[in-house]
Design a protein around this motif. Structure first.
Motif, short mmCIF file in Angstrom:
data_model
loop_
_atom_site.label_atom_id
_atom_site.label_comp_id
_atom_site.label_asym_id
_atom_site.label_seq_id
_atom_site.Cartn_x
_atom_site.Cartn_y
_atom_site.Cartn_z
N GLU A 91 0.88 -0.77 -0.15
CA GLU A 91 0.17 0.49 0.16
C GLU A 91 1.06 1.84 -0.03
O GLU A 91 1.69 1.07 0.58
CB GLU A 91 -0.93 -0.14 1.34
N VAL A 92 0.74 2.56 -0.57
CA VAL A 92 1.23 3.26 -0.71
C VAL A 92 -0.23 4.91 -0.09
O VAL A 92 -0.94 4.47 -1.19
CB VAL A 92 1.38 4.11 -1.80
N ILE A 93 0.60 5.41 0.97
CA ILE A 93 -0.68 6.28 0.99
C ILE A 93 -0.45 7.58 0.34
O ILE A 93 0.61 7.96 -0.23
CB ILE A 93 -0.80 6.99 2.64
N MET A 94 -1.01 8.57 -0.20
CA MET A 94 -0.99 9.78 -0.54
C MET A 94 -2.49 10.27 -0.78
O MET A 94 -3.47 9.36 -0.92
CB MET A 94 -0.85 9.33 -2.49
N PRO A 95 -2.45 11.23 -1.79
CA PRO A 95 -4.33 11.45 -1.37
C PRO A 95 -4.59 11.71 -2.66
O PRO A 95 -3.62 11.06 -4.18
CB PRO A 95 -3.37 13.70 -1.85
N SER A 96 -6.23 11.64 -2.76
CA SER A 96 -6.63 12.01 -3.35
C SER A 96 -7.00 12.70 -4.88
O SER A 96 -7.51 12.84 -5.69
CB SER A 96 -8.55 11.55 -3.48
N TYR A 97 -6.50 13.85 -4.37
CA TYR A 97 -6.61 15.46 -5.09
C TYR A 97 -5.84 15.48 -5.41
O TYR A 97 -4.33 16.25 -5.30
CB TYR A 97 -7.42 16.41 -4.01
N ALA A 138 0.81 -2.18 -6.81
CA ALA A 138 0.18 -1.86 -5.33
C ALA A 138 -1.22 -1.15 -5.08
O ALA A 138 -0.99 -1.17 -6.43
CB ALA A 138 1.63 -0.78 -4.97
N ILE A 139 -1.36 -0.72 -3.62
CA ILE A 139 -3.01 -0.01 -3.82
C ILE A 139 -2.16 1.34 -3.41
O ILE A 139 -2.09 1.25 -2.16
CB ILE A 139 -3.23 -0.56 -2.97
N PRO A 140 -3.25 1.67 -4.17
CA PRO A 140 -3.49 3.67 -3.70
C PRO A 140 -4.07 3.92 -2.42
O PRO A 140 -5.26 2.84 -2.97
CB PRO A 140 -3.96 4.75 -4.92
N VAL A 141 -3.81 4.26 -0.83
CA VAL A 141 -4.97 4.57 -0.03
C VAL A 141 -4.88 5.57 -0.27
O VAL A 141 -3.82 6.30 0.09
CB VAL A 141 -4.16 3.85 1.07
N PHE A 142 -6.51 6.41 -0.02
CA PHE A 142 -6.84 7.98 -0.51
C PHE A 142 -7.04 8.42 0.55
O PHE A 142 -7.59 7.85 1.12
CB PHE A 142 -7.48 7.68 -1.38
N VAL A 143 -5.94 9.72 1.55
CA VAL A 143 -6.58 10.02 2.36
C VAL A 143 -7.06 11.50 1.94
O VAL A 143 -6.59 12.23 0.35
CB VAL A 143 -4.98 10.45 3.20
N ASP A 144 -7.91 12.21 2.58
CA ASP A 144 -8.18 13.26 2.43
C ASP A 144 -7.27 14.59 2.41
O ASP A 144 -5.68 14.27 2.97
CB ASP A 144 -9.27 13.80 3.52
N ASN A 150 -3.56 6.84 10.80
CA ASN A 150 -4.34 6.24 10.89
C ASN A 150 -4.09 4.99 9.60
O ASN A 150 -4.97 4.44 9.99
CB ASN A 150 -6.31 6.86 11.34
N ALA A 151 -3.73 4.93 8.58
CA ALA A 151 -4.40 4.77 7.40
C ALA A 151 -3.66 3.80 6.94
O ALA A 151 -3.57 2.84 6.13
CB ALA A 151 -4.52 5.94 6.59
N ILE A 152 -2.27 4.31 7.40
CA ILE A 152 -1.06 2.91 7.93
C ILE A 152 -1.15 1.74 8.67
O ILE A 152 -2.59 1.40 9.10
CB ILE A 152 -0.14 3.35 8.48
N THR A 153 -1.53 0.43 7.37
CA THR A 153 -1.41 -0.93 8.01
C THR A 153 0.10 -1.68 7.96
O THR A 153 0.55 -1.05 7.39
CB THR A 153 -2.19 -2.21 7.27
N HIS A 170 -9.56 6.10 2.43
CA HIS A 170 -9.12 6.28 4.03
C HIS A 170 -10.52 6.99 4.31
O HIS A 170 -10.13 8.49 4.64
CB HIS A 170 -7.91 6.49 4.34
N GLY A 171 -11.72 6.75 4.38
CA GLY A 171 -12.51 7.90 5.05
C GLY A 171 -13.34 8.52 3.95
O GLY A 171 -13.31 7.38 2.62
N ASP A 172 -14.04 9.56 4.57
CA ASP A 172 -15.16 9.94 3.34
C ASP A 172 -14.97 11.53 2.38
O ASP A 172 -15.48 11.53 1.91
CB ASP A 172 -16.36 10.41 3.41
N LEU A 173 -12.93 11.90 3.10
CA LEU A 173 -12.81 12.58 1.78
C LEU A 173 -13.69 13.72 1.48
O LEU A 173 -13.00 14.25 0.84
CB LEU A 173 -12.24 12.03 0.72
N PRO A 174 -14.48 14.24 2.93
CA PRO A 174 -15.17 15.39 2.88
C PRO A 174 -14.41 17.09 1.68
O PRO A 174 -14.88 17.13 0.59
CB PRO A 174 -15.38 15.62 3.78
#
Ligand code: PLP
Length: 379
Positions: free
Chosen positions: A75-81, A95-101, A116-119, A336-340
């Motif tokens: 997994e790679v944590i990154m923004p969705s924007y 690899a799987i992008p994990v999108f954070v707000d 919190n998005a780290i596994t 990761h979450g709703d990304l409002p």
């Protein structure tokens, strides 16, 4: 009425001289004298261990994904924007992008949401310095250190920007620059991988040269040039590097000129009574005037503004659609979450034309924004 485009590539006037020199010295494939000079300039400018020109920022991000040995399921944590390449480069390795707000102020990844998005599958964090304004790198590097993660800076928009006095692209283990014609410093298509972690430097050269030790061979460090690793052809030809060198030579002046345009917009926006939010530049950040954007109150207000400006011959544009809810993002990634904030910004952000030479037309643009947006408020 003269049309005002969103972007207009700036030429220094020296590009063709350089290309003529590349033409006459007869070295047209990659890694000739112009490429080496660009490497030296970038290493000095950014303060990185090794700069390697690539044919795009996308290619540099793909190299980063190979270098980190990402395997399917990592997994790679990154923004969705962000732009699709930020995610695609890693998805290509399985690899799987994990999108954070993102943060409300800078529109960069919200560093407080990363932990919190780290596994146990997380291998890296890929940050994006939106509009050339830095992410909160101290917190991110500290977090990455505690969890043993790599940090990649997508600094596509970040050349000549800094965080606490350190150039963007010099802070993570790896970084990627873009010289696409929509960026500040250009070569049509183009990019660079910046290697700050010395342990990755030699392998970066190999991956860029089709998995061979060609670079070491040319330096006389090995007597055979052979296939030693996976790789691809990531390097640009010398014509592209010759063009780029002219731009790098003028880089400080280009940045200063863009800053003048950016400030004209910002002075107007600061004094305007319209319902708009202007860019936030934290004290820790020195930016490069890559982009001037406004945030409107709603999607309707933005649609009204963009179409009103279009009727006045002015091309203003929105930016990213969230990756986490896009067809490929749903298939290959995880939110990761709703990304409002991402959703809101995607609906309400509008970018104004910003290029060298636009100065005398800026009043016409800001007048048009005032006119179009007050119409809407009256309606
Ligand atoms: C422009 C951009 C890219 C892609 O750059 P190319 O050089 O066109 O591959 C990647 N990420 C971000 C954030 C960008 O702005």
């Amino acid at each position: 009425m003269e049309k005002i485009p969103f972007n207009k590539p700036y030429m220094t006037g020296k590009e063709l001289d350089n290309i003529a020199r590349a033409h006459s010295n007869g070295h047209l494939s990659g890694d000739g004298p112009f490429t080496h000079e660009c490497h030296a300039r970038l290493e000095a400018l950014v303060g990185t261990k090794k700069a390697l020109l690539t044919h795009s920022c996308t290619a540099a991000l793909e190299m980063a994904a190979i270098l980190l040995d990402l395997a399917p399921g990592d997994e790679v944590i990154m923004p969705s924007y962000t732009f699709v390449s930020t995610a695609n480069a890693f998805v290509l390795r399985g690899a799987i992008p994990v999108f954070v707000d993102i943060r409300e102020d800078t529109l960069n990844i919200d560093e407080t949401l990363i932990e919190n998005a780290i596994t146990e599958k997380t291998k890296a964090i890929c940050v994006v310095h939106y509009a050339g304004v830095s992410c909160e790198m101290d917190s991110i590097m500290d977090l990455a250190g505690r969890y043993g993660l790599y940090v990649i800076e997508d600094a596509a928009q970040g050349i000549f920007s800094a965080y606490k006095g350190r150039a963007l692209g010099s802070i993570g283990h790896l970084a990627a620059l873009s010289f696409h014609e929509t960026k500040n410093i250009i070569s049509g298509e183009g990019g660079a991988l910046l290697v700050n972690d010395e342990r990755l430097a030699e392998r970066a050269e190999i991956i860029r040269e089709k998995g061979t030790n060609r670079s070491r061979f040319f330096r006389g460090q090995v007597d055979k040039y052979t296939w030693v690793d996976v790789g691809s052809s990531f390097l640009p030809g010398e014509i592209t590097a010759a063009f780029l060198l002219a731009q790098l030579d003028a880089g400080a002046a280009i940045t200063a000129g863009r800053m003048g345009v950016w400030s004209n917009y910002d002075n107007w926006a600061t004094s305007s009574s319209l319902a708009i939010r202007r860019p936030v530049i934290p004290d820790a950040c020195t930016h490069n005037a890559h982009m001037y954007y406004l945030l409107t109150e709603s999607l309707d207000a933005r649609t009204h503004l963009i179409s009103g400006l279009r009727e006045s011959g002015i091309q203003a544009v929105f930016h990213y659609l969230p990756l986490h809810s896009s067809p490929a993002g749903r298939l290959y990634g995880r939110a990761h979450g709703d990304l409002p904030v991402t959703i809101k910004v995607s609906d309400t952000l509008v970018r104004l034309p910003l290029w060298l030479g636009i100065e005398s037309a800026q009043q016409r643009i800001t007048d048009a924004i005032e006119r179009v947006m007050s119409q809407e408020r009256a309606a």
